[in-house]
Design a protein around this motif. Structure first.
Motif, PDB file in Angstrom:
ATOM      1  N   ARG B 109      18.553  70.502 -13.229  1.00  0.00           N
ATOM      2  CA  ARG B 109      17.849  71.553 -13.975  1.00  0.00           C
ATOM      3  C   ARG B 109      18.792  72.204 -14.986  1.00  0.00           C
ATOM      4  O   ARG B 109      18.417  72.472 -16.126  1.00  0.00           O
ATOM      5  CB  ARG B 109      17.288  72.611 -13.017  1.00  0.00           C
ATOM      6  CG  ARG B 109      16.176  72.065 -12.126  1.00  0.00           C
ATOM      7  CD  ARG B 109      15.714  73.105 -11.130  1.00  0.00           C
ATOM      8  NE  ARG B 109      14.848  74.089 -11.758  1.00  0.00           N
ATOM      9  CZ  ARG B 109      14.507  75.244 -11.208  1.00  0.00           C
ATOM     10  NH1 ARG B 109      14.967  75.579 -10.027  1.00  0.00           N
ATOM     11  NH2 ARG B 109      13.689  76.068 -11.823  1.00  0.00           N
ATOM     12  N   ILE B 112      19.479  69.702 -17.895  1.00  0.00           N
ATOM     13  CA  ILE B 112      18.299  69.541 -18.755  1.00  0.00           C
ATOM     14  C   ILE B 112      18.106  70.805 -19.601  1.00  0.00           C
ATOM     15  O   ILE B 112      17.790  70.732 -20.789  1.00  0.00           O
ATOM     16  CB  ILE B 112      17.051  69.219 -17.900  1.00  0.00           C
ATOM     17  CG1 ILE B 112      17.178  67.790 -17.335  1.00  0.00           C
ATOM     18  CG2 ILE B 112      15.767  69.364 -18.719  1.00  0.00           C
ATOM     19  CD1 ILE B 112      16.179  67.436 -16.261  1.00  0.00           C
ATOM     20  N   ALA B 113      18.332  71.966 -19.002  1.00  0.00           N
ATOM     21  CA  ALA B 113      18.233  73.220 -19.756  1.00  0.00           C
ATOM     22  C   ALA B 113      19.286  73.250 -20.865  1.00  0.00           C
ATOM     23  O   ALA B 113      18.982  73.610 -22.007  1.00  0.00           O
ATOM     24  CB  ALA B 113      18.409  74.419 -18.823  1.00  0.00           C
ATOM     25  N   ALA B 115      20.645  70.754 -22.348  1.00  0.00           N
ATOM     26  CA  ALA B 115      20.341  69.755 -23.378  1.00  0.00           C
ATOM     27  C   ALA B 115      19.343  70.278 -24.409  1.00  0.00           C
ATOM     28  O   ALA B 115      19.290  69.777 -25.531  1.00  0.00           O
ATOM     29  CB  ALA B 115      19.807  68.482 -22.730  1.00  0.00           C
ATOM     30  N   THR B 116      18.545  71.297 -24.044  1.00  0.00           N
ATOM     31  CA  THR B 116      17.576  71.831 -25.012  1.00  0.00           C
ATOM     32  C   THR B 116      18.282  72.587 -26.137  1.00  0.00           C
ATOM     33  O   THR B 116      17.684  72.818 -27.180  1.00  0.00           O
ATOM     34  CB  THR B 116      16.542  72.782 -24.364  1.00  0.00           C
ATOM     35  OG1 THR B 116      17.232  73.952 -23.874  1.00  0.00           O
ATOM     36  CG2 THR B 116      15.799  72.123 -23.228  1.00  0.00           C
ATOM     37  N   LEU B 125      22.759  63.165 -21.770  1.00  0.00           N
ATOM     38  CA  LEU B 125      21.615  63.083 -20.855  1.00  0.00           C
ATOM     39  C   LEU B 125      20.762  61.846 -21.169  1.00  0.00           C
ATOM     40  O   LEU B 125      20.351  61.114 -20.262  1.00  0.00           O
ATOM     41  CB  LEU B 125      20.770  64.360 -20.988  1.00  0.00           C
ATOM     42  CG  LEU B 125      19.703  64.590 -19.934  1.00  0.00           C
ATOM     43  CD1 LEU B 125      20.308  64.821 -18.556  1.00  0.00           C
ATOM     44  CD2 LEU B 125      18.825  65.788 -20.314  1.00  0.00           C
ATOM     45  N   ARG B 126      20.513  61.615 -22.477  1.00  0.00           N
ATOM     46  CA  ARG B 126      19.763  60.410 -22.884  1.00  0.00           C
ATOM     47  C   ARG B 126      20.472  59.168 -22.366  1.00  0.00           C
ATOM     48  O   ARG B 126      19.840  58.257 -21.844  1.00  0.00           O
ATOM     49  CB  ARG B 126      19.688  60.329 -24.417  1.00  0.00           C
ATOM     50  CG  ARG B 126      18.533  61.089 -25.014  1.00  0.00           C
ATOM     51  CD  ARG B 126      18.284  60.672 -26.472  1.00  0.00           C
ATOM     52  NE  ARG B 126      19.401  60.930 -27.369  1.00  0.00           N
ATOM     53  CZ  ARG B 126      19.639  62.119 -27.949  1.00  0.00           C
ATOM     54  NH1 ARG B 126      18.832  63.135 -27.717  1.00  0.00           N
ATOM     55  NH2 ARG B 126      20.670  62.264 -28.757  1.00  0.00           N
ATOM     56  N   TYR B 129      19.909  58.594 -18.627  1.00  0.00           N
ATOM     57  CA  TYR B 129      18.611  58.005 -18.281  1.00  0.00           C
ATOM     58  C   TYR B 129      18.484  56.567 -18.771  1.00  0.00           C
ATOM     59  O   TYR B 129      17.853  55.736 -18.111  1.00  0.00           O
ATOM     60  CB  TYR B 129      17.463  58.878 -18.802  1.00  0.00           C
ATOM     61  CG  TYR B 129      17.345  60.169 -18.012  1.00  0.00           C
ATOM     62  CD1 TYR B 129      16.976  60.150 -16.676  1.00  0.00           C
ATOM     63  CD2 TYR B 129      17.653  61.393 -18.582  1.00  0.00           C
ATOM     64  CE1 TYR B 129      16.914  61.318 -15.927  1.00  0.00           C
ATOM     65  CE2 TYR B 129      17.591  62.574 -17.848  1.00  0.00           C
ATOM     66  CZ  TYR B 129      17.217  62.524 -16.527  1.00  0.00           C
ATOM     67  OH  TYR B 129      17.158  63.671 -15.788  1.00  0.00           O
ATOM     68  N   TYR B 167       9.970  65.016 -12.177  1.00  0.00           N
ATOM     69  CA  TYR B 167      10.693  65.957 -13.027  1.00  0.00           C
ATOM     70  C   TYR B 167       9.754  67.052 -13.541  1.00  0.00           C
ATOM     71  O   TYR B 167      10.129  68.219 -13.630  1.00  0.00           O
ATOM     72  CB  TYR B 167      11.324  65.229 -14.221  1.00  0.00           C
ATOM     73  CG  TYR B 167      12.655  64.600 -13.906  1.00  0.00           C
ATOM     74  CD1 TYR B 167      12.740  63.325 -13.352  1.00  0.00           C
ATOM     75  CD2 TYR B 167      13.839  65.279 -14.157  1.00  0.00           C
ATOM     76  CE1 TYR B 167      13.964  62.747 -13.072  1.00  0.00           C
ATOM     77  CE2 TYR B 167      15.074  64.702 -13.880  1.00  0.00           C
ATOM     78  CZ  TYR B 167      15.130  63.445 -13.338  1.00  0.00           C
ATOM     79  OH  TYR B 167      16.346  62.880 -13.059  1.00  0.00           O
ATOM     80  N   TYR B 168       8.557  66.658 -13.946  1.00  0.00           N
ATOM     81  CA  TYR B 168       7.599  67.638 -14.490  1.00  0.00           C
ATOM     82  C   TYR B 168       7.311  68.736 -13.463  1.00  0.00           C
ATOM     83  O   TYR B 168       7.311  69.921 -13.790  1.00  0.00           O
ATOM     84  CB  TYR B 168       6.311  66.916 -14.890  1.00  0.00           C
ATOM     85  CG  TYR B 168       5.231  67.823 -15.426  1.00  0.00           C
ATOM     86  CD1 TYR B 168       5.362  68.404 -16.692  1.00  0.00           C
ATOM     87  CD2 TYR B 168       4.085  68.091 -14.692  1.00  0.00           C
ATOM     88  CE1 TYR B 168       4.368  69.237 -17.198  1.00  0.00           C
ATOM     89  CE2 TYR B 168       3.092  68.912 -15.194  1.00  0.00           C
ATOM     90  CZ  TYR B 168       3.237  69.483 -16.441  1.00  0.00           C
ATOM     91  OH  TYR B 168       2.255  70.304 -16.933  1.00  0.00           O
ATOM     92  N   LEU B 171      10.369  71.026 -13.147  1.00  0.00           N
ATOM     93  CA  LEU B 171      10.671  71.852 -14.320  1.00  0.00           C
ATOM     94  C   LEU B 171       9.584  72.867 -14.640  1.00  0.00           C
ATOM     95  O   LEU B 171       9.865  73.916 -15.205  1.00  0.00           O
ATOM     96  CB  LEU B 171      10.953  70.957 -15.526  1.00  0.00           C
ATOM     97  CG  LEU B 171      12.258  70.157 -15.406  1.00  0.00           C
ATOM     98  CD1 LEU B 171      12.305  69.038 -16.433  1.00  0.00           C
ATOM     99  CD2 LEU B 171      13.473  71.074 -15.551  1.00  0.00           C
TER     100      LEU B 171
END
Lengths: 201, 201
Positions: B109, B112-113, B115-116, B125-126, B129, B167-168, B171
């Motif tokens: 989390r 991902i936060a 990365a925004t 991050l890309r 994955y 993930y959805y 998040l």
């Protein structure tokens, strides 16, 4: 802001102040992210007194919570196309357009990021999605009633399944989803629902 | 850290320093988030000289990028169960266990936060994955070869479809996915793949 007597209905000024402040808050979130949100800066951008903003929203997280409540209120009502697949596609395209819109996409990324470390924002975000899922769930329920989907299909699960790949793509790759991804998301959720994946036995 | 002569292979100290620093960085990210990550604090927690950390990783984003590279290297290899559905379920359970683990879930989390709002973290991050999808894609390709899935099925799309709802959920609701959600995610991706949703015509 002043207006001629009689042209403003009761509550009009309050509503205008809220709209200006939420617009400014959304701009800051979309442009700079949650970490840069500051009540004094929002007041300045909205051309509203700082005291008004502090008194009414209290804190940055209070402001974001109200922004999410407003986004849920302002969201488009669901479309009805006559088929589950058509309705899910309409939902997928709405989500895709929202996430692909530069301002809206950045706003959602900022709020989702903020929710990972702020419980009040997390609560407001959950509430936002509950409202949106409840708005679209009837398209699945009607599909069950028409015999398009198995009895016992969990409508919320199907609606969330449509959004999931679109948000996942945005959050893990940073690339807004394309219209083709929306159609694929709708077709995938529909195929899984038809196969009984979301039906409780 | 010292060791008896001859007990440490060349590169051993460097590898130990890296492991300690990445472990400390992961701890800070999981406990406090990206905003609180600080190279001096990480050096202290890892019991490594501050100069070493600054010289080797340079910045907080450089450190997070190396942490993600290490996570990709350390990730478990794919399982082979003999069927596409079995393989997708194994993948879904691995993702679910990772996201439901308190430390790992919080770490994802946080990253991902981050990365925004940070391009270097987004890139790392890309890459993470891409590596994980490439690891699991052969299970779909083998399924196509065995005739379980339509020819032209996009293996990467199927693997990403398994992860997306897990993930959805994490998040947007903040709730780690349960094992039942993993099985549902695998069955949904499989049903959609069988229906040809991920096949290019």
């Amino acid at each position: 802001m002043s207006a001629e007597p009689g042209t403003v209905r009761p509550g009009g000024r309050t509503a205008r102040v809220r709209a200006a402040v939420l617009r400014a808050a959304g701009d800051v979130l979309a442009e700079h992210g949650f970490a840069h949100l500051d009540l004094a800066d929002v007041a300045r951008r909205a051309e509203v007194g700082k005291t008004t903003v502090y008194r009414r929203w209290g804190s940055v997280t209070g402001l974001v919570a109200d922004l999410l409540a407003d986004m849920a209120e302002q969201s488009l009502p669901r479309e009805e196309t006559g088929t589950v697949l058509g309705d899910l596609r309409a939902n997928a395209r709405l989500v895709q357009r929202t996430l692909a819109d530069p301002r809206q996409g950045a706003l959602f990324r900022a709020v989702i990021a903020a929710a990972t470390c702020d419980e009040r924002t997390a609560h407001a975000l959950r509430r936002f999605y509950e409202i949106r899922v409840a708005e679209w769930a009837p398209c699945v329920e009607q599909g069950v009633a028409r015999g398009e989907l198995p009895p016992g299909t969990d409508a919320g699960e199907v609606v969330r399944a449509v959004s999931a790949p679109l948000y996942y793509a945005l959050l893990t790759t940073g690339t807004p989803p394309a219209p083709a991804a929306a159609d694929r998301a709708a077709r995938a959720a529909f195929a899984a629902a038809v196969a009984g994946v979301y039906a409780t036995p």
